[in-house]
Write an enzyme that holds these catalytic residues in place. Structure first.
Site: not given
Ligand code: HEM
Ligand code: FES
Lengths: 188, 428
Positions: A152-154
């Site tokens: 999703c956001h790493g």
């Protein structure tokens, strides 16, 4: 609470607070009681939105761990969330334990995160904003630390499920669980 | 006039009988008939009326959807598919509702940026502006919860990510999230309450819109010149001048709306939302609906969880104090040659954020989002306050009539219709 009528209508209290009247006191007291009353009435409504008894009752899950070979993992549902149960290889355990605590964003030893060395049991929910990290299947991306990777956001997690890089603030959570015998885990 | 009755001027006896007892006809006549309105509106002044129509459309289609929708995790997705396939005209009602949400945001964004460009938030319209910001926040909440209802993959994971934003707050954060969910994850209790609130909030919006319009009718409208009307030569009665101008805009709006609904109904949506929700598998690339992307980009631009959440909420809350951040005495950017350039850059930063918010959270998008976020806040917190003091604005026209009619106004203004024909209202 200014009331232009009050000073003329009631006698001013002698002394300390010029302009303050008995009526001001009564108004403040009434308002305070009303506020407490409103809060009391609001509470049941607010509380009705918290988890209900049936939701709380579903709070434990039993897992048979016999089918999980070394190096394999399964995902089970517990309270509507995925829980990762991983049977780690000796190398994975070794890798997790070799990391100095000073390199960790949320320092915790691998020993403190497991009950039996090879078995890692964690809530499979990224501590950033709740996505399910990849890494359970052999074909998944495992991130730069060979554990789990949240697309999703790493966020990158290591073989102990500890946050190593990315926006997540903390390690993957360890639920309350117990080995009820050598082949069964009860979560919750 | 009989004692206790309103002195009605209505001639129709039935209407008159009502109007004497409840002067709604008189009120409509005053607020929408003769209401003195600046004579120099451009088409940007259509968007308030369009927003109101859009709200009505959302409520109408929503109520009919609710007759067939089932707010249960086991049935929600299938009930929406049933609406699409089996319910008579269900596809139409749903596509109008779905694309209506997008149209609503297009309209409201234009309405908001119109206000920012022409300084409509400045004294005496601060409260009118702030009520508008409240409406926008309620719209965001409504649209977010509506998007959860079809219970597709994006519904579920969007709900998970957005509710988890609250977990960023220290100590109470996780408790708040559990309370919002009514459980330990987004699940049936969450879907139930989102449906109840999704039904309720549009009516709350309606109430706030009423206050917004009531406040507008105290101060009167701003206009492209940003100077107040000084007398009757500067205004026109709302009807028929602006009822007709609004109608032109409404036709264009319906044309665009129909284009979306009939030719590209899923263009603005995400295909993953046609996959039923699965709590065990997160889609590879989660994106919110397009209208949330700028704020989502701000969230992701900050490497810190709490910082990102605060900046994201702050990016909208800062609108509340805009009337006090802008120190310039001049309302309209037409007369602010320097601020105007930075304003256009601000609009660019908003679109850049919208674009970057839809990209994966990796370079170069992260750095681009960071730069655009920095400029977004720079505009509000530094440029606006400072430019108001430093900039030398262009000379303001003497009056609206003087600016619109030229010398004729000085000679006392001609008959209104000819004068308007002589210099049609420009499209700024
Ligand atoms: C401010 C006005 C409103 C906005 C912005 C809004 C927005 C939305 C959005 C974005 C969706 C998801 C559409 C989809 O992807 O399928 C939705 C669904 C839905 N909305 Fe609304 N809505 C509004 C008013 C209402 C009202 C007043 C009702 C009345 C009950 C309603 C009932 C529903 C229902 C039943 C659904 C689920 C069916 C579906 O997904 O198509 N909405 N809404
Ligand atoms: S939810 Fe996992 S990185 Fe954001």
């Amino acid at each position: 609470m200014a009331d232009t009528m009050a000073p003329q209508m009631a006698q001013a209290a002698p002394g300390a607070h010029p302009g303050a009247t008995k009526r001001d006191f009564l108004k403040l007291t009434t308002a305070a009681f009303a506020a407490v009353g409103v809060a009391g009435i609001a509470w049941p409504f607010v509380a009705s939105m918290s988890p209900s008894r049936d939701v709380l009752a579903l709070a434990s899950t039993e897992v048979d761990i016999r089918p999980i070979a070394t190096g394999q993992a399964i995902t089970v549902m517990w309270r509507g969330k995925p829980v990762f149960v991983r049977n780690r290889t000796a190398e994975e355990v070794q890798e997790a334990r070799a990391v100095p605590l000073s390199e960790l964003k949320d320092p915790a030893t691998d020993q403190s995160r497991v009950q039996r060395d090879s078995w890692l049991v964690m809530v499979g929910v990224c501590t950033h904003l709740g996505c399910v990290p990849l890494g359970q299947k052999p074909t998944d991306a495992k991130g730069d630390f060979n554990g789990w990777f949240c697309p999703c956001h790493g966020s990158h997690y290591d073989t102990s499920g500890r946050i190593r890089r990315g926006p997540a603030p903390s390690n993957l959570a360890i639920p309350d669980y117990a080995f009820t015998n050598d082949t069964t885990i009860r979560i919750g | 006039m009989a004692i206790g009755l309103h002195d009605s001027q209505v001639s129709n006896p039935v209407l008159r009988w009502i109007d004497q007892r409840l002067p709604v006809v008189t009120m409509m006549q005053k607020e929408y008939g003769t209401f003195p309105t600046p004579r120099n509106f451009n088409y940007f002044w259509n968007f308030g009326a369009l927003a109101l129509i859009n709200l009505v459309i959302m409520i109408a289609t929503g109520i009919f959807l609710a007759m067939n929708y089932q707010p249960h995790t086991a049935h929600a997705f299938d009930s929406v598919e049933r609406i699409m396939r089996d319910v008579n005209f269900g596809w139409l009602i749903r596509y109008v509702h779905m694309n209506g949400a997008s149209m609503f945001f297009i309209v409201v964004y234009i309405h908001i940026y119109r206000g920012m460009y022409y300084g409509s938030y400045k004294k005496p319209r601060e409260l009118l502006w702030m009520l508008g910001v409240v409406i926008f926040l309620l719209m965001m909440a409504t649209a977010f919860m509506g998007y959860v209802l079809p219970w597709g993959q994006m519904s579920f994971w969007g709900a998970t990510v957005i509710t988890n934003l609250f977990s960023a707050f220290p100590i109470v954060g996780p408790e708040i999230v559990t309370w919002l969910w009514g459980g330990f994850s987004v699940d049936n209790p969450t879907l139930n309450r989102f449906f109840a609130l999704h039904y309720l909030l549009p009516f709350v919006i309606f109430g706030v819109v009423f206050l917004h319009v009531a406040a507008l009718h105290i101060t009167g409208s701003n206009n492209p010149l940003g100077i107040e009307p000084k007398g009757p030569q500067d205004t026109l009665p709302f009807h028929p001048y602006y009822t007709i101008k609004d109608s032109v805009g409404i036709v264009a709006y319906f044309a665009l709306f129909a284009l979306l609904v009939f030719f590209m109904p899923n263009y603005l949506g995400h295909p993953d939302n046609y996959i039923p929700a699965n709590p065990l598998v997160t889609p590879a690339h989660i994106v919110p609906e397009w209208y949330f992307l700028p704020f989502y980009a701000i969230l992701r631009a900050v490497p810190d969880k709490l910082g990102g959440v605060l900046l994201m909420f702050g990016s909208i809350l800062v609108w509340f104090v805009l009337p006090w951040l802008d120190t310039s005495k001049v309302r309209s950017m037409r007369f602010r040659p320097v601020a105007r350039i930075f304003f256009f850059l601000f609009i660019v930063s908003f679109f850049v954020l919208m674009w970057a918010g839809g990209k994966p959270a990796e370079q170069p998008y992260v750095i681009i989002s960071q730069l655009a976020t920095a400029y977004y806040f720079l505009w509000f917190l530094v440029l606006l306050p400072v430019l108001g003091k430093l900039e030398k604005p262009l000379p303001l026209p003497e009056s609206i009539a003087a600016a619109v009619l030229g010398t004729k106004a000085v000679l006392g203004g001609g008959p209104i219709p000819q004068a308007v024909a002589a210099k049609p209202m420009e499209k700024a």
